[in-house]
Design a protein around this motif. Structure first.
Motif, PDB file in Angstrom:
ATOM      1  N   GLN A  65      44.078  31.322  40.540  1.00 38.15           N
ATOM      2  CA  GLN A  65      43.055  30.686  41.369  1.00 38.15           C
ATOM      3  C   GLN A  65      41.754  31.484  41.401  1.00 38.15           C
ATOM      4  O   GLN A  65      40.664  30.909  41.466  1.00 38.15           O
ATOM      5  CB  GLN A  65      43.581  30.487  42.791  1.00 38.15           C
ATOM      6  N   LEU A  66      41.859  32.801  41.352  1.00 34.02           N
ATOM      7  CA  LEU A  66      40.671  33.649  41.474  1.00 34.02           C
ATOM      8  C   LEU A  66      40.067  34.045  40.131  1.00 34.02           C
ATOM      9  O   LEU A  66      38.953  34.567  40.077  1.00 34.02           O
ATOM     10  CB  LEU A  66      41.015  34.919  42.254  1.00 34.02           C
ATOM     11  N   GLY A  67      40.815  33.831  39.047  1.00 35.64           N
ATOM     12  CA  GLY A  67      40.343  34.278  37.745  1.00 35.64           C
ATOM     13  C   GLY A  67      40.553  35.762  37.516  1.00 35.64           C
ATOM     14  O   GLY A  67      39.904  36.369  36.667  1.00 35.64           O
ATOM     15  N   VAL A  74      45.179  41.304  40.193  1.00 31.13           N
ATOM     16  CA  VAL A  74      46.181  41.064  41.227  1.00 31.13           C
ATOM     17  C   VAL A  74      47.410  41.823  40.752  1.00 31.13           C
ATOM     18  O   VAL A  74      48.050  41.435  39.776  1.00 31.13           O
ATOM     19  CB  VAL A  74      46.510  39.569  41.403  1.00 31.13           C
ATOM     20  N   MET A  75      47.703  42.927  41.417  1.00 32.68           N
ATOM     21  CA  MET A  75      48.780  43.807  40.959  1.00 32.68           C
ATOM     22  C   MET A  75      49.914  43.802  41.971  1.00 32.68           C
ATOM     23  O   MET A  75      49.698  43.986  43.159  1.00 32.68           O
ATOM     24  CB  MET A  75      48.257  45.231  40.769  1.00 32.68           C
ATOM     25  N   GLU A  76      51.125  43.572  41.467  1.00 35.40           N
ATOM     26  CA  GLU A  76      52.275  43.539  42.371  1.00 35.40           C
ATOM     27  C   GLU A  76      53.326  44.555  41.975  1.00 35.40           C
ATOM     28  O   GLU A  76      53.467  44.897  40.802  1.00 35.40           O
ATOM     29  CB  GLU A  76      52.866  42.132  42.429  1.00 35.40           C
ATOM     30  N   PRO A 117      36.190  35.145  43.963  1.00 33.85           N
ATOM     31  CA  PRO A 117      36.721  34.771  42.646  1.00 33.85           C
ATOM     32  C   PRO A 117      35.752  35.141  41.538  1.00 33.85           C
ATOM     33  O   PRO A 117      34.559  35.349  41.781  1.00 33.85           O
ATOM     34  CB  PRO A 117      36.885  33.254  42.754  1.00 33.85           C
ATOM     35  N   VAL A 118      36.281  35.228  40.334  1.00 32.15           N
ATOM     36  CA  VAL A 118      35.435  35.491  39.170  1.00 32.15           C
ATOM     37  C   VAL A 118      34.638  34.235  38.868  1.00 32.15           C
ATOM     38  O   VAL A 118      35.181  33.132  38.815  1.00 32.15           O
ATOM     39  CB  VAL A 118      36.296  35.875  37.949  1.00 32.15           C
ATOM     40  N   LYS A 119      33.346  34.380  38.661  1.00 35.57           N
ATOM     41  CA  LYS A 119      32.494  33.222  38.378  1.00 35.57           C
ATOM     42  C   LYS A 119      32.539  32.877  36.897  1.00 35.57           C
ATOM     43  O   LYS A 119      32.684  33.729  36.056  1.00 35.57           O
ATOM     44  CB  LYS A 119      31.055  33.528  38.804  1.00 35.57           C
TER      45      LYS A 119
END
Length: 215
Positions: free
Chosen positions: A25-27, A124-126, A213-215
């Protein structure tokens, strides 16, 4: 350094599924640090390393060449030039990964590799220690949890034989980077929520702390 959303939680809490969706979703680029520990575990088993002996594990990891990088929104990991991804869900890896991941030098080497990824892309690191050790200054830390019985059922449905209580004990008790919730993390209980509901809560928190988010 690019922004990092840090997601932690115990086995089968749903953090991988949620992290992937948030990244999409955020790129951002999705990073599963658990796969790295599984990759090293597989390599150790292939080499015949006695994983019950921390000194043997440390000696082996000193000799290994580990590489980790981001390209076109994906994360790649190699050990001695080999792609271990096809093997990281092997049953023998499931049984051994907690032992290998508890060795301090293994964690030291992989944490450094994980931190270096933030110079390449927003992430996004999990994992188990992202908000407490890898990126403790991240403005967005999420801790995704679920009832142990629910998590056990999820693992069984996936065809994996993790014993959740045993994994939890090993992850929380290890001396090096134990599983723990960062004090400033946002807690989401996924026990009886659908993926979309968990993601919605997570995105709300991302927006709350001002990450874009990344544009």
């Amino acid at each position: 350094m690019y922004p990092v959303i840090a997601i932690d939680g115990p086995a089968a809490s749903g953090k991988s599924t949620v992290a992937k969706e948030i990244a999409a979703q955020l790129g951002y680029t999705y990073v599963n640090t658990g796969v790295m520990y599984r990759a090293v575990t597989w390599w150790m088993l292939e080499k015949g390393v006695n994983i019950l002996e921390p000194a043997a594990v440390e000696a082996a990891i000193k000799q290994a060449k580990t590489e980790c990088w981001v390209k076109d929104g994906e994360t790649f990991f190699r050990i001695d030039g080999v792609d271990p991804l096809p093997h990281v869900r092997d049953g023998r890896v499931n049984d051994a990964v907690s032992k290998v991941a508890s060795v301090p030098l293994v964690r030291q080497i992989l944490v450094a590799a994980q931190q270096a990824l933030a110079a390449q892309a927003p992430l996004v690191m999990e994992g188990r220690d992202i908000g407490t050790v890898v990126f403790p200054k991240s403005p967005c830390k999420l801790f995704i949890d679920a009832d142990p019985a629910v998590r056990e059922a999820r693992r069984n449905k996936q065809g994996e034989a993790d014993v959740i209580a045993k994994r939890d004990k090993e992850d929380r008790a290890r001396a090096a980077s134990p599983l723990a919730r960062a004090e400033d993390s946002f807690l989401i209980d996924s026990s009886y929520l659908g993926v979309a509901e968990v993601v919605a809560q997570a995105i709300e928190q991302v927006n709350r702390v001002g990450m874009k988010p990344v544009k």
